[in-house]
Design a protein around this motif. Structure first.
Motif, mmCIF file in Angstrom:
data_model
loop_
_atom_site.group_PDB
_atom_site.id
_atom_site.type_symbol
_atom_site.label_atom_id
_atom_site.label_comp_id
_atom_site.label_asym_id
_atom_site.label_seq_id
_atom_site.Cartn_x
_atom_site.Cartn_y
_atom_site.Cartn_z
ATOM 1 N N TRP A 217 17.157 15.299 -18.212
ATOM 2 C CA TRP A 217 16.540 14.244 -17.980
ATOM 3 C C TRP A 217 17.497 12.986 -18.199
ATOM 4 O O TRP A 217 17.248 11.983 -17.122
ATOM 5 N N HIS A 218 18.147 12.581 -19.092
ATOM 6 C CA HIS A 218 18.656 11.305 -19.219
ATOM 7 C C HIS A 218 19.974 11.397 -18.299
ATOM 8 O O HIS A 218 20.520 10.544 -17.813
ATOM 9 N N ARG A 219 20.703 12.875 -18.051
ATOM 10 C CA ARG A 219 21.556 12.755 -17.163
ATOM 11 C C ARG A 219 21.457 12.613 -15.690
ATOM 12 O O ARG A 219 22.183 12.005 -15.038
ATOM 13 N N ASP A 220 20.419 13.523 -15.344
ATOM 14 C CA ASP A 220 20.043 13.440 -13.843
ATOM 15 C C ASP A 220 18.931 12.623 -13.457
ATOM 16 O O ASP A 220 18.712 12.388 -12.197
ATOM 17 N N GLY A 221 18.099 11.951 -14.328
ATOM 18 C CA GLY A 221 17.060 11.105 -14.098
ATOM 19 C C GLY A 221 15.801 11.903 -13.821
ATOM 20 O O GLY A 221 14.698 11.519 -13.523
ATOM 21 N N ALA A 222 15.934 13.280 -13.690
ATOM 22 C CA ALA A 222 14.877 14.025 -13.231
ATOM 23 C C ALA A 222 14.867 15.645 -13.815
ATOM 24 O O ALA A 222 15.965 15.829 -13.940
ATOM 25 N N VAL A 223 13.904 16.147 -14.154
ATOM 26 C CA VAL A 223 13.985 17.673 -14.828
ATOM 27 C C VAL A 223 12.519 18.164 -14.563
ATOM 28 O O VAL A 223 11.555 17.405 -14.578
ATOM 29 N N ASP B 223 4.914 24.900 -3.779
ATOM 30 C CA ASP B 223 6.097 25.411 -2.964
ATOM 31 C C ASP B 223 6.631 24.620 -2.108
ATOM 32 O O ASP B 223 6.119 23.699 -1.847
ATOM 33 N N LEU B 224 7.627 25.235 -1.164
ATOM 34 C CA LEU B 224 8.241 24.287 -0.216
ATOM 35 C C LEU B 224 7.228 24.021 0.989
ATOM 36 O O LEU B 224 7.164 22.628 1.331
ATOM 37 N N ASP B 225 6.317 24.880 1.266
ATOM 38 C CA ASP B 225 5.296 24.786 2.097
ATOM 39 C C ASP B 225 4.271 23.896 1.848
ATOM 40 O O ASP B 225 3.279 23.495 2.654
ATOM 41 N N ASP B 226 4.029 23.761 0.344
ATOM 42 C CA ASP B 226 2.839 22.549 -0.243
ATOM 43 C C ASP B 226 3.331 21.300 -0.451
ATOM 44 O O ASP B 226 2.882 20.528 -1.133
ATOM 45 N N GLY B 227 4.329 20.786 0.194
ATOM 46 C CA GLY B 227 4.874 19.282 0.108
ATOM 47 C C GLY B 227 5.616 19.023 -1.246
ATOM 48 O O GLY B 227 5.481 18.220 -1.982
ATOM 49 N N ALA B 228 6.437 20.119 -1.797
ATOM 50 C CA ALA B 228 7.196 19.810 -2.945
ATOM 51 C C ALA B 228 7.966 18.559 -2.873
ATOM 52 O O ALA B 228 8.482 18.286 -1.694
ATOM 53 N N ILE B 229 8.022 17.804 -3.928
ATOM 54 C CA ILE B 229 8.706 16.552 -3.828
ATOM 55 C C ILE B 229 10.332 16.898 -3.683
ATOM 56 O O ILE B 229 10.864 17.812 -4.298
ATOM 57 N N SER B 230 10.786 15.846 -2.895
ATOM 58 C CA SER B 230 12.388 16.086 -2.732
ATOM 59 C C SER B 230 12.914 14.804 -3.578
ATOM 60 O O SER B 230 12.401 13.855 -3.462
ATOM 61 N N TYR B 231 14.008 15.194 -3.989
ATOM 62 C CA TYR B 231 14.639 14.170 -5.229
ATOM 63 C C TYR B 231 16.309 14.346 -4.914
ATOM 64 O O TYR B 231 16.758 15.468 -4.681
ATOM 65 N N VAL B 232 17.035 13.279 -5.524
ATOM 66 C CA VAL B 232 18.417 13.335 -5.741
ATOM 67 C C VAL B 232 18.966 12.962 -7.071
ATOM 68 O O VAL B 232 18.406 11.883 -7.379
ATOM 69 N N SER B 233 19.591 13.854 -7.855
ATOM 70 C CA SER B 233 19.852 13.464 -9.181
ATOM 71 C C SER B 233 20.857 12.370 -9.130
ATOM 72 O O SER B 233 21.422 11.938 -8.309
ATOM 73 N N LEU B 234 20.910 11.723 -10.102
ATOM 74 C CA LEU B 234 21.761 10.368 -10.343
ATOM 75 C C LEU B 234 23.047 10.800 -10.147
ATOM 76 O O LEU B 234 23.844 9.908 -9.251
ATOM 77 N N PRO B 235 23.569 11.966 -10.513
ATOM 78 C CA PRO B 235 25.264 12.023 -10.469
ATOM 79 C C PRO B 235 25.295 12.418 -8.925
ATOM 80 O O PRO B 235 26.494 12.040 -8.551
ATOM 81 N N ASP B 236 24.346 12.830 -8.474
ATOM 82 C CA ASP B 236 24.479 12.885 -6.889
ATOM 83 C C ASP B 236 24.203 11.858 -5.970
ATOM 84 O O ASP B 236 24.865 11.801 -5.024
ATOM 85 N N SER B 237 23.394 10.877 -6.417
ATOM 86 C CA SER B 237 23.052 9.820 -5.686
ATOM 87 C C SER B 237 24.225 8.768 -5.886
ATOM 88 O O SER B 237 24.322 7.807 -4.873
ATOM 89 N N ASP B 238 24.655 8.772 -7.023
ATOM 90 C CA ASP B 238 25.558 7.352 -7.132
ATOM 91 C C ASP B 238 26.699 7.219 -6.474
ATOM 92 O O ASP B 238 27.114 6.319 -5.983
#
Length: 304
Positions: A11-17, A154-169
């Motif tokens: 969580w600290h590294r990616d901002g999400a878990v 699931d993917l068909d149920d509107g699962a949230i989309s996110y980008v981890s901090l190491p990927d977004s920075d």
């Protein structure tokens, strides 16, 4: 305590878990029933997926997306009212924020149905409506948001989309602006590295308010997504806020007051047993206001 040290580190590294099946089926079942009671009649007559023309953008915001969204407490059983104060969530919040005392400052239920709206949003950060400043670089002055899955997502149920901090920075820079609605190229770059928060009922998606994420459409025929959000901050962090709980005094607070432990009540700002607030007079007055509240721990501490 159900979290692991590795999950806190992630969580600290990616901002999400994603905490898979963090809550048990027995704990989730009555909450699911509460969501049906609250929102079951809100499903649209035509439950076919909607996808509006976004004019080249990656999603839009609309008020229709936020239908069937209500702040705690809820007019149902104690189950849904108490799940955001689950001891395991409190323990995870304390570990993530590095604090011995945390406060729940937001909790709301949300029912989404296929065809209820075009739920696809652009990438954004949530700190715009949690603070008038920006997220602190100190862990103890941040916030952790728990999205509790009360149904399979699931993917068909509107699962949230996110980008981890190491990927977004590398894409946005570490300042992470709140909105990138008109920055089509950045939206596309984030989309190329996005992850999806897929999980069974009882799973919990834990994320920070400066993580890029976006709502997604439900495409499953007759699909639905039931969630409850619970947001925690360290006690004394006045930069973060959302709900002034006493403002909603007309709502069914007895469902929480009569069922919460002193630890859970402390997360709502109620002094712990032994605090100078508790006197014979304040105990008598609280008994008058909440006659079915268990005050034994407060009485024992006062008598000691």
């Amino acid at each position: 305590m159900r979290h692991t040290d590795q999950q806190v580190a992630d969580w600290h590294r990616d901002g999400a878990v994603l905490l898979s099946e963090f809550l048990t089926a027995d704990e989730i079942a009555p909450c699911h029933a509460d969501m049906v009671a609250l929102y079951g009649d809100k499903a649209p007559e035509t439950r076919e997926a909607k996808q509006d023309d976004h004019g080249g953008q990656v999603g839009t915001f609309s008020m229709k997306q936020f239908r069937n969204n209500e702040d705690m407490p809820f007019s149902c059983s104690p189950a849904l009212n108490m799940i955001g104060l689950h001891p395991a969530l409190i323990a995870m919040a304390k570990a993530a924020l590095g604090s011995d005392e945390v406060h729940l400052y937001q909790s709301h239920s949300w029912a989404k149905y296929t065809g209820g709206a075009d739920f696809e949003q652009p990438f954004h950060c949530d700190f715009k409506n949690h603070t008038l400043t920006v997220p602190s670089e100190e862990a103890g002055l941040r916030t952790i948001n728990f999205m509790i899955y009360l149904s399979d997502v699931d993917l068909d149920d509107g699962a949230i989309s996110y980008v981890s901090l190491p990927d977004s920075d590398p894409i946005t820079g570490p300042n992470r602006e709140m909105f990138l609605d008109t920055d089509i190229e950045t939206q596309k770059k984030l989309r190329a590295v996005e992850k999806r928060g897929v999980g069974k009922a009882g799973s919990v998606f834990a994320y920070g308010i400066d993580v890029y994420h976006r709502g997604m459409n439900l495409v499953r025929p007759d699909g639905y997504r039931y969630t409850l959000t619970a947001s925690y901050k360290a006690k004394g962090n006045d930069m973060i806020g959302w709900s002034a709980w006493p403002w909603s005094f007309m709502k069914p607070w007895h469902l929480i007051m009569d069922n919460a432990s002193p630890e859970q009540l402390a997360c709502l700002g109620i002094p712990r047993p032994g605090d100078p607030f508790w006197t014979e007079r304040t105990l008598e007055r609280v008994k008058l206001r909440w006659p079915d509240m268990n005050l034994s721990a407060y009485e024992i501490a006062l008598a000691a």
